[in-house]
Design a protein around this motif. Structure first.
Motif, PDB file in Angstrom:
ATOM      1  N   GLY A  81       0.457  -1.647  -0.156  1.00 40.00           N
ATOM      2  CA  GLY A  81      -0.205   0.449  -0.267  1.00 40.00           C
ATOM      3  C   GLY A  81       0.895   1.177   0.213  1.00 40.00           C
ATOM      4  N   VAL A  82       0.433   2.014  -0.315  1.00 40.81           N
ATOM      5  CA  VAL A  82       0.448   3.710  -0.273  1.00 40.81           C
ATOM      6  C   VAL A  82       1.756   3.993   0.589  1.00 40.81           C
ATOM      7  CG1 VAL A  82       0.755   6.019  -0.224  1.00 40.81           C
ATOM      8  CG2 VAL A  82      -0.956   4.533  -1.882  1.00 40.81           C
ATOM      9  N   ASP A  83       0.762   3.500   2.457  1.00 45.48           N
ATOM     10  CA  ASP A  83       1.482   4.607   3.318  1.00 45.48           C
ATOM     11  C   ASP A  83       2.908   3.900   3.683  1.00 45.48           C
ATOM     12  OD1 ASP A  83      -0.425   5.691   4.194  1.00 45.48           O
ATOM     13  OD2 ASP A  83      -1.470   4.911   4.687  1.00 45.48           O
ATOM     14  N   GLU A  84       2.393   1.645   3.392  1.00 46.17           N
ATOM     15  CA  GLU A  84       3.423   1.127   3.856  1.00 46.17           C
ATOM     16  C   GLU A  84       4.670   1.592   2.693  1.00 46.17           C
ATOM     17  OE1 GLU A  84       4.339  -3.793   3.424  1.00 46.17           O
ATOM     18  OE2 GLU A  84       2.624  -3.092   2.971  1.00 46.17           O
ATOM     19  N   VAL A  86       5.364   4.387   1.680  1.00 44.84           N
ATOM     20  CA  VAL A  86       6.046   5.556   2.115  1.00 44.84           C
ATOM     21  C   VAL A  86       6.755   5.469   3.636  1.00 44.84           C
ATOM     22  CG1 VAL A  86       5.821   8.011   2.913  1.00 44.84           C
ATOM     23  CG2 VAL A  86       4.256   7.462   0.830  1.00 44.84           C
ATOM     24  N   ALA A  87       6.694   5.177   4.133  1.00 44.58           N
ATOM     25  CA  ALA A  87       7.181   4.680   5.012  1.00 44.58           C
ATOM     26  C   ALA A  87       8.565   3.722   4.989  1.00 44.58           C
ATOM     27  CB  ALA A  87       6.572   3.640   5.847  1.00 44.58           C
ATOM     28  N   PHE A 109      -0.305   7.982  -5.723  1.00 49.27           N
ATOM     29  CA  PHE A 109       0.245   9.025  -4.962  1.00 49.27           C
ATOM     30  C   PHE A 109       0.705  10.022  -5.508  1.00 49.27           C
ATOM     31  CE2 PHE A 109       2.597   3.850  -4.331  1.00 49.27           C
ATOM     32  CZ  PHE A 109       3.323   4.583  -3.155  1.00 49.27           C
ATOM     33  N   VAL A 112      -0.655  12.855  -2.351  1.00 50.22           N
ATOM     34  CA  VAL A 112       0.670  12.568  -1.343  1.00 50.22           C
ATOM     35  C   VAL A 112       2.313  12.915  -1.620  1.00 50.22           C
ATOM     36  CG1 VAL A 112       0.302  10.796   0.293  1.00 50.22           C
ATOM     37  CG2 VAL A 112       1.825   9.858  -1.658  1.00 50.22           C
TER      38      VAL A 112
END
Length: 159
Positions: A81-84, A86-87, A109, A112
């Motif tokens: 996923g996107v959050d993963e 970016v992290a 994306f 963000v």
């Protein structure tokens, strides 16, 4: 961390067809693209990564995939996923990460990314992948460089 989309986009928004580019090769665009992402982490979809597997771009590849996969190279990390993504990029020693596509990845994306570097390819082409629509009022063009076969634009999100 700066998160920057990089794409080549035809006048009609097409970015690809059949997992490739619909226009003839533009060596100057490929050179500037490779030079830009060299030494930086990149985020890309699995199909885009698979098309570049023989010569992966960037210093590290964060591959977004619907299913977990085992990394085939030391520089590859799969995420779902996107959050993963970016992290994962935030853990790498870089101030900038590039988002390289495909179409679904650009769309996911878009909310963000802080910048977009777009190679504007003149003409309209048949294709099955498009760069997502974006609110031009939320962005300002900071640079424009004309080349023989394309124009390079750098857009920055307005705060």
């Amino acid at each position: 961390m700066d998160l920057v989309s990089v794409a080549a986009v035809a006048d009609n928004g097409v970015i690809g067809t059949d997992d490739g580019l619909p226009w003839p090769a533009i060596p100057a665009d490929r050179r500037q693209y490779r030079a830009r992402v060299a030494g930086h982490p990149v985020i890309l979809g699995r199909r885009t990564f698979d098309s570049m597997r023989a010569d992966p771009p960037g210093s590290a590849q964060i591959v977004l995939s619907r299913s977990a996969r085992e990394a085939s190279l030391d520089t590859v990390q799969y995420v779902t996923g996107v959050d993963e993504a970016v992290a994962a990029a935030a853990t790498l020693p870089a101030e900038r990460t590039y988002v390289l596509g495909g179409a679904t990845i650009y769309e996911l994306f878009q909310p963000v990314v802080t910048e977009m570097v777009l190679s504007r390819i003149p003409g309209t082409y048949a294709g099955d992948a498009y760069f997502p629509d974006w609110d031009r009022d939320a962005w300002t063009r900071r640079e424009r460089t004309d080349y023989d076969d394309f124009t390079l634009e750098r857009w920055v999100r307005v705060d």
